[in-house]
Design a protein around this motif. Structure first.
Motif, mmCIF file in Angstrom:
data_model
loop_
_atom_site.group_PDB
_atom_site.id
_atom_site.type_symbol
_atom_site.label_atom_id
_atom_site.label_comp_id
_atom_site.label_asym_id
_atom_site.label_seq_id
_atom_site.Cartn_x
_atom_site.Cartn_y
_atom_site.Cartn_z
ATOM 1 N N ASN A 114 47.399 0.373 14.343
ATOM 2 C CA ASN A 114 46.635 1.461 14.961
ATOM 3 C C ASN A 114 47.460 2.738 14.981
ATOM 4 O O ASN A 114 48.632 2.712 15.356
ATOM 5 C CB ASN A 114 46.306 1.136 16.428
ATOM 6 C CG ASN A 114 45.314 0.010 16.585
ATOM 7 O OD1 ASN A 114 44.767 -0.500 15.612
ATOM 8 N ND2 ASN A 114 45.087 -0.398 17.831
ATOM 9 N N LEU A 128 38.281 -0.185 12.212
ATOM 10 C CA LEU A 128 39.089 -1.396 11.946
ATOM 11 C C LEU A 128 39.188 -1.706 10.451
ATOM 12 O O LEU A 128 39.617 -2.789 10.046
ATOM 13 C CB LEU A 128 38.496 -2.605 12.687
ATOM 14 C CG LEU A 128 38.390 -2.489 14.202
ATOM 15 C CD1 LEU A 128 37.978 -3.840 14.799
ATOM 16 C CD2 LEU A 128 39.691 -2.026 14.830
ATOM 17 N N GLN A 161 46.408 -5.648 12.435
ATOM 18 C CA GLN A 161 46.025 -4.253 12.202
ATOM 19 C C GLN A 161 47.097 -3.314 12.744
ATOM 20 O O GLN A 161 47.797 -3.644 13.701
ATOM 21 C CB GLN A 161 44.660 -3.939 12.831
ATOM 22 C CG GLN A 161 44.673 -3.897 14.344
ATOM 23 C CD GLN A 161 43.285 -3.817 14.963
ATOM 24 O OE1 GLN A 161 42.445 -4.699 14.773
ATOM 25 N NE2 GLN A 161 43.047 -2.765 15.732
ATOM 26 N N ASN A 218 41.051 -1.029 7.973
ATOM 27 C CA ASN A 218 42.312 -1.378 7.290
ATOM 28 C C ASN A 218 42.975 -2.640 7.837
ATOM 29 O O ASN A 218 44.147 -2.896 7.560
ATOM 30 C CB ASN A 218 43.282 -0.201 7.362
ATOM 31 C CG ASN A 218 42.792 0.973 6.540
ATOM 32 O OD1 ASN A 218 42.462 0.811 5.362
ATOM 33 N ND2 ASN A 218 42.694 2.138 7.160
ATOM 34 N N SER A 219 42.218 -3.429 8.585
ATOM 35 C CA SER A 219 42.758 -4.692 9.101
ATOM 36 C C SER A 219 42.974 -5.676 7.957
ATOM 37 O O SER A 219 42.291 -5.625 6.938
ATOM 38 C CB SER A 219 41.769 -5.305 10.093
ATOM 39 O OG SER A 219 41.489 -4.407 11.152
ATOM 40 N N HIS A 263 35.977 -6.031 9.992
ATOM 41 C CA HIS A 263 36.785 -4.973 9.371
ATOM 42 C C HIS A 263 35.876 -3.832 8.917
ATOM 43 O O HIS A 263 35.636 -3.628 7.735
ATOM 44 C CB HIS A 263 37.584 -5.527 8.195
ATOM 45 C CG HIS A 263 38.543 -6.609 8.578
ATOM 46 N ND1 HIS A 263 39.439 -7.153 7.702
ATOM 47 C CD2 HIS A 263 38.739 -7.249 9.769
ATOM 48 C CE1 HIS A 263 40.145 -8.077 8.340
ATOM 49 N NE2 HIS A 263 39.736 -8.155 9.585
ATOM 50 N N THR A 277 42.743 2.618 12.200
ATOM 51 C CA THR A 277 43.714 1.722 11.574
ATOM 52 C C THR A 277 44.193 2.371 10.279
ATOM 53 O O THR A 277 43.444 3.104 9.626
ATOM 54 C CB THR A 277 43.107 0.345 11.270
ATOM 55 O OG1 THR A 277 41.897 0.503 10.527
ATOM 56 C CG2 THR A 277 42.830 -0.435 12.549
#
Ligand SMILES: [Zn+2]
Length: 187
Positions: free
Chosen positions: A159, A61, A157, A63-64, A57, A169
């Motif tokens: 996108n 990425l 996630q 905000n996964s 993360h 994200t």
């Protein structure tokens, strides 16, 4: 309600490799999605969740979310859309970046250039096909622990595409888990 599991220091140390190997792009976002999603797994199966419990993360990425759930937990479409990517034939897992592309993976495209991605399904655990239209809440597969991971969980996630293969994200809000950002557990 949520217990804290240990992710190894070795696993977290892979974050610098994730970045230096270019597995993520440097773009980040602190925006929230305008969509209200459905939580993609049954809430009562979650033993832990968080945004910073994985070295993957990083960058675009960031905000996964990882939801720790037992293997074979049903996974539901977070919103209606069209399946645009499926990888379903991996049996491998490991905690080095060599396993980055070994996670069984699903992506569903929604409106406004926004998609949801789900990863680490069990071997052949995804039950939908590329091109298939799915409805919010429809069963799309069963969770597992394939790919770059140490524990069974669902990686999720959202996108927002800026161009082809270029996305950030964004933060996801869930109609049935409104306090997701308040009860976030840090390691
Ligand atoms: Zn993750």
């Amino acid at each position: 309600m949520y217990s804290s599991k240990n992710v190894s220091k070795f696993f977290m140390s892979q974050k610098s490799k994730v970045i230096s190997a270019g597995l993520v792009t440097p773009k980040t976002s602190d925006k929230y999605s305008k969509m209200i999603y459905l939580l993609p797994i049954p809430k009562d199966k979650i033993t832990e969740f968080g945004f910073d419990i994985s070295p993957a993360h990083a960058g675009n990425l960031i905000n996964s979310i990882d939801f720790y759930v037992p293997k074979n937990t049903p996974v539901y479409a977070a919103a209606s859309g069209t399946v645009i990517e499926v990888m379903n034939n991996s049996r491998s897992k490991g905690n080095t970046i060599d396993y980055w592309d070994k996670g069984n993976f699903l992506e569903i495209m929604h409106k406004d250039n926004e998609s949801t991605c789900y990863e680490h399904f069990r071997y052949r655990g995804i039950k939908v096909k590329v091109g298939q239209k799915v409805k919010m809440g429809e069963l799309v597969g069963f969770s597992g622990e394939t790919g770059f991971t140490e524990n069974p969980h669902l990686h999720f996630q959202v996108n927002q595409y800026l161009g082809k293969d270029d996305f950030v994200t964004v933060k996801a809000c869930f109609s049935n888990f409104k306090d997701v950002y308040k009860i976030h557990h840090k390691q």
